[in-house]
Design a protein around this motif. Structure first.
Motif, PDB file in Angstrom:
ATOM      1  N   GLU A  92       0.907  -1.180   0.021  1.00 24.50           N
ATOM      2  CA  GLU A  92      -0.235   0.072  -0.061  1.00 24.50           C
ATOM      3  C   GLU A  92       0.894   1.278   0.038  1.00 24.50           C
ATOM      4  N   ALA A  93       2.031   1.077   0.575  1.00 25.60           N
ATOM      5  CA  ALA A  93       2.870   2.332   0.858  1.00 25.60           C
ATOM      6  C   ALA A  93       3.629   2.634  -0.647  1.00 25.60           C
ATOM      7  N   GLU A  94       3.841   1.512  -1.215  1.00 22.56           N
ATOM      8  CA  GLU A  94       4.718   1.538  -2.471  1.00 22.56           C
ATOM      9  C   GLU A  94       3.509   2.223  -3.563  1.00 22.56           C
ATOM     10  N   GLY A  95       2.411   1.907  -3.542  1.00 22.20           N
ATOM     11  CA  GLY A  95       1.304   2.313  -4.389  1.00 22.20           C
ATOM     12  C   GLY A  95       1.085   3.888  -3.952  1.00 22.20           C
ATOM     13  N   ASP A  96       1.077   4.213  -2.777  1.00 22.13           N
ATOM     14  CA  ASP A  96       0.930   5.590  -2.459  1.00 22.13           C
ATOM     15  C   ASP A  96       1.999   6.511  -2.909  1.00 22.13           C
ATOM     16  N   ASP A 144       1.427   5.043 -14.796  1.00 22.98           N
ATOM     17  CA  ASP A 144       0.863   3.817 -15.481  1.00 22.98           C
ATOM     18  C   ASP A 144      -0.040   3.011 -14.527  1.00 22.98           C
ATOM     19  N   PRO A 145      -1.302   2.920 -14.727  1.00 26.03           N
ATOM     20  CA  PRO A 145      -2.309   2.173 -13.715  1.00 26.03           C
ATOM     21  C   PRO A 145      -1.696   0.703 -13.490  1.00 26.03           C
ATOM     22  N   LEU A 176       2.483  -2.676  -7.936  1.00 21.33           N
ATOM     23  CA  LEU A 176       3.293  -2.226  -6.674  1.00 21.33           C
ATOM     24  C   LEU A 176       2.152  -2.358  -5.483  1.00 21.33           C
ATOM     25  N   ALA A 177       1.005  -1.870  -5.770  1.00 20.42           N
ATOM     26  CA  ALA A 177      -0.005  -1.773  -4.751  1.00 20.42           C
ATOM     27  C   ALA A 177      -0.738  -3.100  -4.470  1.00 20.42           C
ATOM     28  N   GLY A 178      -0.652  -4.102  -5.450  1.00 22.01           N
ATOM     29  CA  GLY A 178      -1.402  -5.596  -4.974  1.00 22.01           C
ATOM     30  C   GLY A 178      -2.825  -5.119  -5.331  1.00 22.01           C
ATOM     31  N   ARG A 179      -3.379  -3.811  -5.979  1.00 24.94           N
ATOM     32  CA  ARG A 179      -4.649  -3.735  -6.141  1.00 24.94           C
ATOM     33  C   ARG A 179      -4.760  -2.730  -7.199  1.00 24.94           C
ATOM     34  N   ALA A 235      -5.116  16.928  -3.294  1.00 20.38           N
ATOM     35  CA  ALA A 235      -6.333  16.435  -3.312  1.00 20.38           C
ATOM     36  C   ALA A 235      -6.238  15.293  -4.288  1.00 20.38           C
ATOM     37  N   VAL A 236      -6.007  15.504  -5.691  1.00 22.09           N
ATOM     38  CA  VAL A 236      -6.245  14.410  -6.825  1.00 22.09           C
ATOM     39  C   VAL A 236      -5.492  13.038  -6.238  1.00 22.09           C
ATOM     40  N   VAL A 237      -3.977  13.300  -5.611  1.00 16.53           N
ATOM     41  CA  VAL A 237      -3.490  12.094  -5.225  1.00 16.53           C
ATOM     42  C   VAL A 237      -4.219  11.629  -4.012  1.00 16.53           C
ATOM     43  N   ALA A 238      -4.729  12.326  -3.172  1.00 19.39           N
ATOM     44  CA  ALA A 238      -5.500  11.847  -2.014  1.00 19.39           C
ATOM     45  C   ALA A 238      -6.594  10.882  -2.609  1.00 19.39           C
ATOM     46  N   ASP A 239      -7.355  11.379  -3.616  1.00 21.82           N
ATOM     47  CA  ASP A 239      -8.485  10.601  -4.195  1.00 21.82           C
ATOM     48  C   ASP A 239      -8.182   9.366  -4.603  1.00 21.82           C
ATOM     49  N   LEU A 240      -7.073   9.418  -5.452  1.00 26.63           N
ATOM     50  CA  LEU A 240      -6.665   8.291  -6.261  1.00 26.63           C
ATOM     51  C   LEU A 240      -6.056   7.096  -5.297  1.00 26.63           C
ATOM     52  N   ALA A 241      -5.524   7.738  -4.258  1.00 24.56           N
ATOM     53  CA  ALA A 241      -4.859   6.808  -3.203  1.00 24.56           C
ATOM     54  C   ALA A 241      -5.958   6.157  -2.267  1.00 24.56           C
ATOM     55  N   ALA A 242      -6.999   6.697  -1.942  1.00 25.33           N
ATOM     56  CA  ALA A 242      -8.104   6.070  -1.189  1.00 25.33           C
ATOM     57  C   ALA A 242      -8.529   4.667  -1.529  1.00 25.33           C
TER      58      ALA A 242
END
Length: 386
Positions: free
Chosen positions: A315-319, A333-334, A340-343, A379-386
């Protein structure tokens, strides 16, 4: 190592923590010392830390090296050369490696440029910060505007690649004045500019002045207008933003910083340096002791001065990948995020941000932040990371 961002490069960051004076806006790990620094002792310690990181990584090819600070141009060229030699002993170095050194644009430091070039530096980044003497004095800089431009000219004679920094959103700065200053800067910059909006950081002299009402910076609307002017003027002159604060001609991007933003690996050595290395355990986040003298003692006693080593979760790597990669004009790249994130990214959140015009889907499947999205990037990063 076989990991999702293995193609993003491998960099080495060398932190030289000393400055001739502390700028009032600066919150970097920089220190003023009034007695000469024992550079030979520091070289030996840098070599020890480099050897330690090489033991952790195994074989790697170094694609970029960056001397940051502090003020690396206070180092003797022989010190720089010795550190580069230590890097070459422990890793293979790409034939086209980018080797950058940050420098103050004073006449004294410009005199060392020939020596730095001979030592192996092939790119310099100059901390100009403003193009007029009044603002330079207010920013606590020790050079004049004329001296800075003279140093830029010297840099151009010794290095094929160079860049310089400017700070905008300074007190009383207007969009029209900034546009004129930026146009002048671009005429000298050749291929790359780093343009940072002034932020009032805690534990700085500017923070104290601002809290006391003695330093007034542009309001939010003016700051946004200054940001818009930055994008427009640079794009019109062939230096579009490839990262939120960095502008370059195509192909002239700072390769070392691209390693960070593309979530590659980098070894950080020196007081307060950070690193991200992939080992058999996984990706490690590392930080060294910040105090130069304590760092030196730790390295001499145990061969390194790491004080924080964290194994990052998926999760931290994805963030981190989102936080770094969405700063880039090229976006993320999605599929790499999912690896990285496993999801995968949440399709509903992606769709919402697309509908709001804050991100866009590129022809190659990447997701990038739009010009409307960059001013609200957090805010964009926070939205995508949630």
């Amino acid at each position: 190592m076989n990991h999702p961002t293995a193609d993003a490069g491998f960099g080495v960051y060398v932190h030289w923590p000393f400055c001739a004076s502390k700028c009032p806006y600066c919150d970097f790990n920089s220190h003023v010392r009034h007695t000469p620094v024992d550079e030979a002792r520091f070289v030996a310690a840098f070599a020890a830390e480099i050897a330690h990181r090489a033991e952790m990584t195994g074989k790697r090819q170094v694609t970029s090296i960056f001397f940051g600070g502090g003020t690396p141009s206070l180092m003797k060229p022989a010190t720089v050369g010795a550190i580069l030699e230590a890097i070459g002993r422990h890793w293979s170095v790409a034939a086209d490696v980018e080797v950058t050194l940050e420098a103050n644009p004073t006449s004294v430091e410009a005199e060392r440029f020939r020596g730095y070039r001979a030592a192996g530096i092939n790119r310099v980044s100059l901390g100009v910060q403003a193009m007029n003497d009044t603002d330079l004095k207010a920013l606590g800089r020790r050079h004049t505007a004329a001296e800075a431009m003279a140093a830029v000219t010297v840099a151009a004679t010794h290095f094929e690649r160079f860049s310089f920094d400017l700070i905008y959103a300074r007190p009383q700065q207007t969009p029209a004045a900034w546009a004129a200053e930026l146009t002048t800067a671009i005429a000298h910059a050749a291929e790359h500019l780093s343009l940072y909006q002034l932020t009032i950081e805690p534990d700085t002299f500017f923070f104290k002045l601002h809290a006391a009402g003695k330093l007034v910076v542009p309001d939010a609307d003016t700051a946004r207008a200054l940001y818009d002017v930055t994008q427009e003027v640079c794009a019109a002159h062939g230096l579009p933003a490839y990262e939120i604060s960095n502008h370059a001609q195509r192909g002239a991007e700072c390769r070392h910083n691209l390693v960070y933003w593309r979530y590659g690996e980098y070894a950080g050595v020196g007081p307060g340096a950070h690193g991200r290395l992939v080992t058999g355990q996984g990706r490690l986040a590392m930080a060294t002791e910040r105090s130069p003298e304590t760092w030196l003692e730790l390295v001499e006693r145990r061969g390194h001065a790491l004080v924080d080593v964290e194994l990052l979760s998926a999760e931290a790597e994805g963030d981190e990948y989102l936080l770094m990669g969405l700063r880039l004009g090229e976006g993320i790249d999605p599929d790499r995020f999912a690896a990285l994130a496993g999801r995968p990214l949440d399709p509903a959140r992606v769709a919402m941000l697309l509908d709001e015009g804050l991100i866009e889907r590129r022809f190659d499947g990447r997701l990038g932040v739009t010009p409307s999205g960059f001013p609200v990037l957090d805010a964009v990063v926070a939205d995508l990371a949630a």
